[in-house]
Motif scaffolding. Sequence first.
Motif, PDB file in Angstrom:
ATOM      1  N   PRO A 124       0.799  -1.143   0.015  1.00  0.00           N
ATOM      2  CA  PRO A 124       0.129   0.000  -0.071  1.00  0.00           C
ATOM      3  C   PRO A 124       0.993   1.299  -0.007  1.00  0.00           C
ATOM      4  CG  PRO A 124       0.014  -1.040   2.032  1.00  0.00           C
ATOM      5  CD  PRO A 124       0.759  -2.162   1.195  1.00  0.00           C
ATOM      6  N   ILE A 125       0.268   2.293  -0.594  1.00  0.00           N
ATOM      7  CA  ILE A 125       1.112   3.542  -0.675  1.00  0.00           C
ATOM      8  C   ILE A 125       0.091   4.725  -0.544  1.00  0.00           C
ATOM      9  CG2 ILE A 125       0.926   3.408  -3.149  1.00  0.00           C
ATOM     10  CD1 ILE A 125       3.862   4.961  -3.183  1.00  0.00           C
ATOM     11  N   THR A 126       0.460   5.728   0.059  1.00  0.00           N
ATOM     12  CA  THR A 126      -0.455   6.840   0.397  1.00  0.00           C
ATOM     13  C   THR A 126       0.170   7.950  -0.479  1.00  0.00           C
ATOM     14  OG1 THR A 126      -0.685   6.476   2.701  1.00  0.00           O
ATOM     15  CG2 THR A 126      -1.000   8.581   1.957  1.00  0.00           C
ATOM     16  N   LEU A 127      -0.657   8.488  -1.310  1.00  0.00           N
ATOM     17  CA  LEU A 127      -0.451   9.610  -2.222  1.00  0.00           C
ATOM     18  C   LEU A 127      -0.948  10.677  -1.897  1.00  0.00           C
ATOM     19  CD1 LEU A 127      -1.234   7.954  -5.813  1.00  0.00           C
ATOM     20  CD2 LEU A 127       1.099   7.967  -4.710  1.00  0.00           C
ATOM     21  N   ARG A 170      -3.914   5.908 -10.969  1.00  0.00           N
ATOM     22  CA  ARG A 170      -4.912   4.756 -10.844  1.00  0.00           C
ATOM     23  C   ARG A 170      -6.262   5.280 -11.590  1.00  0.00           C
ATOM     24  NH1 ARG A 170      -8.342   2.239  -6.410  1.00  0.00           N
ATOM     25  NH2 ARG A 170      -7.859   0.109  -6.435  1.00  0.00           N
ATOM     26  N   TYR A 171      -6.614   4.326 -12.372  1.00  0.00           N
ATOM     27  CA  TYR A 171      -8.003   4.165 -13.064  1.00  0.00           C
ATOM     28  C   TYR A 171      -8.703   3.182 -12.642  1.00  0.00           C
ATOM     29  CZ  TYR A 171      -4.609   6.568 -16.089  1.00  0.00           C
ATOM     30  OH  TYR A 171      -3.794   7.736 -16.529  1.00  0.00           O
ATOM     31  N   VAL A 200      -4.993   6.553  -0.264  1.00  0.00           N
ATOM     32  CA  VAL A 200      -4.090   5.200   0.085  1.00  0.00           C
ATOM     33  C   VAL A 200      -4.684   4.345  -1.046  1.00  0.00           C
ATOM     34  CG1 VAL A 200      -3.936   3.414   1.692  1.00  0.00           C
ATOM     35  CG2 VAL A 200      -4.375   5.818   2.550  1.00  0.00           C
ATOM     36  N   LEU A 201      -3.654   4.011  -1.670  1.00  0.00           N
ATOM     37  CA  LEU A 201      -3.729   2.989  -2.972  1.00  0.00           C
ATOM     38  C   LEU A 201      -3.538   1.667  -2.086  1.00  0.00           C
ATOM     39  CD1 LEU A 201      -1.891   4.209  -6.021  1.00  0.00           C
ATOM     40  CD2 LEU A 201      -4.142   4.616  -5.219  1.00  0.00           C
ATOM     41  N   PRO A 202      -4.476   0.583  -2.002  1.00  0.00           N
ATOM     42  CA  PRO A 202      -4.354  -0.612  -1.389  1.00  0.00           C
ATOM     43  C   PRO A 202      -3.170  -1.521  -1.760  1.00  0.00           C
ATOM     44  CG  PRO A 202      -6.108  -0.771  -2.936  1.00  0.00           C
ATOM     45  CD  PRO A 202      -5.942   0.678  -2.987  1.00  0.00           C
TER      46      PRO A 202
END
Length: 264
Positions: A124-127, A170-171, A200-202
């Motif tokens: 996971p990453i927070t953008l 992200r799409y 947050v991208l999981p």
Amino acid sequence: MNIGEFARLGGVTTRMLRHYDALGLLVPAHVDPHTARRSYDLAQLPTLHRLLALKGLGIRLDELGPLLSEGVDPAELHGMLRLREAELERQVRQQRHTLDRVKARLRLIEQEPPMPVETKHVEPITLAALSADAPDASRQQTGAVVQSLFEQVIDQMETGGADRTTPIARYQPSAEAPTVHVIAGYALAGNEIPGLHDHVLPAAEVAAVVHRGPMNTISSAYQELAQWAESTGRTPTTLTWREYYLEAAGDDQSDWIVEVQLEL
């Protein structure tokens, strides 16, 4: 107490204590004039802790003397530690991004038609990002939206003096088909950035293909992933994509490197 006992309590070696003594940073409370054996007081432990904390912040030993003699209170040390933590996290992000770029280059060197598909787990990453909906999933529509989002994100980050690493888009198909929800931003470094949102991208299992060249030819990477997913029976019911921009600087897109990821 003798040097060995003091070293054990302080979590250091006797060799380190002798070195600190030689530099005048932590002088023993007593040195036997006949045997030259060093003895320390328990009250010297706080000085040792501060010495090690300042050293861990990257301060050179030859610069520690004045700081120790003037005294550094815990609150000040905590603030310095937080700054150092943020700097180390920034370095880790940059090194991670560099490593990903090197791996992508290697895959380009090794690849033969058709494009090699890699499956992997992404954390996971927070953008620090912005989002908007594209009318449909076509490159014409989503490309215009993601470009506009990145321009706005960059403006906000430059205004806030924020560090920019790891650009990702992200799409995701929205419930109101055929619209697509687009998120674009950079890995969040430290505090929130005014004007931007934390997205947050999981964590996910993804299939990935590295594309080199201008964005108007990236559809070949999407096609390769879609065909691979169908041939392996792993086609998701909804196709959610990510674009990880490994090298995407400047107006000349001929050498851009983008990893296209399909969430499985």
